[in-house]
Design a protein around this motif. Structure first.
Motif, PDB file in Angstrom:
ATOM      1  N   LEU A 186       3.695  -3.657   4.535  1.00 25.24           N
ATOM      2  CA  LEU A 186       3.129  -4.645   3.611  1.00 25.24           C
ATOM      3  C   LEU A 186       1.631  -4.419   3.403  1.00 25.24           C
ATOM      4  CD1 LEU A 186       4.962  -7.897   4.781  1.00 25.24           C
ATOM      5  CD2 LEU A 186       5.389  -6.561   2.699  1.00 25.24           C
ATOM      6  N   THR A 187       0.927  -4.058   4.476  1.00 23.97           N
ATOM      7  CA  THR A 187      -0.508  -3.790   4.367  1.00 23.97           C
ATOM      8  C   THR A 187      -0.775  -2.618   3.445  1.00 23.97           C
ATOM      9  OG1 THR A 187      -0.896  -4.650   6.598  1.00 23.97           O
ATOM     10  CG2 THR A 187      -2.598  -3.229   5.660  1.00 23.97           C
ATOM     11  N   ILE A 208       1.308  -1.373   1.106  1.00 22.44           N
ATOM     12  CA  ILE A 208       1.776  -1.648  -0.254  1.00 22.44           C
ATOM     13  C   ILE A 208       0.778  -2.539  -1.003  1.00 22.44           C
ATOM     14  CG2 ILE A 208       3.562  -2.836  -1.591  1.00 22.44           C
ATOM     15  CD1 ILE A 208       5.584  -1.825   0.479  1.00 22.44           C
ATOM     16  N   LYS A 209       0.172  -3.493  -0.301  1.00 17.20           N
ATOM     17  CA  LYS A 209      -0.766  -4.409  -0.950  1.00 17.20           C
ATOM     18  C   LYS A 209      -2.098  -3.742  -1.289  1.00 17.20           C
ATOM     19  CE  LYS A 209      -0.565  -7.665   2.163  1.00 17.20           C
ATOM     20  NZ  LYS A 209      -0.823  -8.942   2.872  1.00 17.20           N
ATOM     21  N   SER A 210      -2.371  -2.593  -0.687  1.00 15.05           N
ATOM     22  CA  SER A 210      -3.631  -1.897  -0.930  1.00 15.05           C
ATOM     23  C   SER A 210      -3.435  -0.826  -2.003  1.00 15.05           C
ATOM     24  CB  SER A 210      -4.143  -1.248   0.370  1.00 15.05           C
ATOM     25  OG  SER A 210      -5.240  -0.409   0.107  1.00 15.05           O
ATOM     26  N   SER A 211      -4.028  -1.047  -3.160  1.00 18.29           N
ATOM     27  CA  SER A 211      -3.924  -0.042  -4.227  1.00 18.29           C
ATOM     28  C   SER A 211      -4.608   1.254  -3.815  1.00 18.29           C
ATOM     29  CB  SER A 211      -4.553  -0.579  -5.514  1.00 18.29           C
ATOM     30  OG  SER A 211      -5.922  -0.884  -5.323  1.00 18.29           O
ATOM     31  N   LEU A 269      -8.798  -0.219   6.402  1.00 21.26           N
ATOM     32  CA  LEU A 269      -7.729  -1.192   6.609  1.00 21.26           C
ATOM     33  C   LEU A 269      -7.568  -1.487   8.095  1.00 21.26           C
ATOM     34  CD1 LEU A 269      -4.975   0.097   4.130  1.00 21.26           C
ATOM     35  CD2 LEU A 269      -6.582  -1.780   3.786  1.00 21.26           C
ATOM     36  N   MET A 286      -1.976   3.097  -1.692  1.00 18.57           N
ATOM     37  CA  MET A 286      -0.777   3.535  -2.396  1.00 18.57           C
ATOM     38  C   MET A 286      -1.073   4.633  -3.419  1.00 18.57           C
ATOM     39  SD  MET A 286       1.709   2.134  -1.019  1.00 18.57           S
ATOM     40  CE  MET A 286       2.909   2.783  -2.179  1.00 18.57           C
TER      41      MET A 286
END
Length: 523
Positions: A307-308, A310-313, A434, A316
């Motif tokens: 989730l961490t 995926i939430k960070s553009s 992160l 990704m």
């Protein structure tokens, strides 16, 4: 100065020695050749050789598999080989998250790397002696798992060791191993198979892997080396001062300050008796348990980690670029020999020479792109590679003479192969931005993305070549379209700040400056 044995305490009731503390461990004699075994160049070279070994074994075995299946009496060999390739890619995708998570959870790179090499040796022996197809499939799964370990943990080890300012350049040197493996593997496999039979390439692969295993035994991780020489820890420092996290050997900011106060003294007195060195190292070692506990408390679960990311553009975007890179690099594989045969009447040996034209330029472009990423940023380096490769995707789609094709192919691969260096350098920067995300995590995502891309790419390329009237041009234009999409994604989301934000900031600043100048002129 009393020896370590003379100061070892014993239990009053049993007389047994108590467990050595961090300070007592530091007083042990340092390992042989501590400094060069934990040095940047030695570890970078070891990981680069590991990448070479993995690609070498892969590229040697694949050409041998069809003939081995024929010898075992199987029909529809092409389809069976396809499933063996799928088993390898599937094993990479499935095993990578667990390998990445465990690597960061226990903060140990050396042991997983050694286990991965043992698994690679075992998979080669299984393939060599497999009496049935299911054993071969099982061996390919084992080989995929071992490849995941070598890539994920190996790249994380480089980032653990290398200072942030040169991480791109060092990763570029590591990526030369990929090109070298693809360059050496197929011709060596053919020569050994002709001379010694189908077992020749496998035995050679086992020998190379065993040599790599011995090299990995010599590695001393920086977090272990600092127990004997505290000054080694200062070589790897994060520039992100806002976060108190483990950088090279698990020490917190307080422990690093303690080390800085004592790092100059040991170098002056080490020739006398080593006492000050031991004392300085013991202070760092004493801080390790507390720092490690803090980091383990901050560890994310696998779901939380996903989730961490995926939430960070920012996280990704390089993963998506890696996926596209895997598709682009492998989409030509099933079609290139057929195109060269139909367009230029090339046989197997001449096709092999064309592959050399693709591989040799990357020996220069990979470290060059990594160096440029360190000096000018990963965004600029990535955009240059993407934009410069785009014209050659279009030019190579049109038929010319042989010299024209070789030149276009060489320039194309010069820029495409260089993409990996700034992408992996950006992933290292993502780790530092992160909380709870480690090098093993981001390179696990990198390995998964490339595994999916390399599994999908050949299927797309083969279908386009077989079912579209001008199949080779269709593949090239498809890849060019992917490059355009990747360029758009890079401009909007890659790096911090992104190219789009930098351009926007520049335009706003220029507009304000222009308004101020016009106001002064009017006044």
């Amino acid at each position: 100065m009393p020896s370590y044995d003379s100061v070892t305490s014993r239990s009053a009731s049993t007389g047994a020695p108590s467990k050595p503390t961090g300070a007592k461990r530091a007083r042990k004699r340092p390992p042989w050749a501590l400094h060069w075994r934990s040095s940047i160049w030695f570890i970078t070279l070891a990981v680069g050789i590991g990448v070479t070994t993995d690609i070498l074994v892969y590229s040697m075995i694949v050409p041998v598999l069809p003939f081995r299946l024929q010898d075992l009496g199987y029909a529809d060999v092409s389809g069976l080989v396809g499933w063996l390739l799928f088993a390898y890619s599937a094993a990479i995708v499935i095993s990578t998250p667990f390998i990445a998570y465990l690597s960061e959870r226990f903060k140990n790179r050396r042991v997983p790397l050694l286990c991965g090499l043992v698994a690679l040796i075992g998979s080669q022996i299984m393939l060599m002696e497999a009496p049935t197809y299911w054993v071969m499939a099982l061996a390919r799964v084992l080989q995929g798992i071992s490849g995941s370990v070598i890539w994920v943990v190996g790249l994380a080890l480089v980032c653990d060791t290398v200072p942030e300012a040169v991480v791109g350049k060092q990763l570029g040197f590591v990526m030369i191993g990929m090109s070298l493996g693809f360059l050496v593997g197929p011709p060596v496999a053919g020569a050994l198979d002709n001379r010694f039979g189908f077992r020749g390439p496998f035995i050679f692969g086992v020998i190379v892997t065993s040599i790599e295993f011995i090299w990995r035994l010599l590695i001393i991780e920086r977090k272990d080396a600092v127990q004997w020489d505290a000054s080694l820890g200062s070589l790897v420092e994060s520039s992100n001062a806002a976060r108190e996290r483990v950088v090279a050997y698990g020490a917190t900011t307080e422990a690093r300050k303690s080390e800085e106060r004592t790092s100059e003294v040991p170098t002056q007195t080490v020739s006398e008796n080593g006492a000050v060195v031991a004392e300085a190292a013991s202070r760092v070692c004493a801080a390790l348990p507390a720092a490690t506990d803090v980091e383990f408390q901050a560890q994310l679960s696998i779901l939380g980690l996903l989730l961490t990311l995926i939430k960070s553009s920012r996280a990704m975007t390089p993963v998506l670029l890696t996926l596209a890179y895997g598709v682009v690099m492998t989409s030509q594989e099933p079609a290139l020999p057929l195109y060269l045969q139909s367009a230029y009447s090339f046989g197997v040996s001449k096709v092999g020479l064309i592959y050399i034209a693709a591989v040799v330029p990357s020996f220069i472009s990979s470290p060059l792109a990594g160096w440029y990423a360190d000096h000018s940023g990963t965004v600029t380096s990535t955009l240059i590679c993407l934009l410069c490769s785009l014209p050659f995707w279009i030019l190579i789609a049109f038929k010319g003479n042989v010299a024209y094709f070789i030149a276009m192919f060489a320039f194309l691969n010069f820029f495409v192969a260089a993409l990996v260096s700034p992408i992996t350098a950006e992933l290292a920067a993502v780790t530092r931005s992160l909380e709870g995300v480690g090098y093993g995590h981001v390179y696990g995502a990198f390995n998964m993305a490339y595994g999916v891309g390399s599994a999908v790419g050949p299927v797309i390329g083969g279908q386009l070549y077989d079912h579209v009237p001008r199949g080779w041009m269709a593949i090239c234009l498809f890849d060019a379209g992917l490059v355009v999409i990747c360029t758009f994604i890079t401009v909007c989301f890659f790096g911090d700040p992104t190219a789009l934000r930098s351009i926007s900031t520049y335009l706003r600043t220029r507009r304000r400056w222009s308004e101020q100048r016009n106001g002064m002129t009017a006044a």
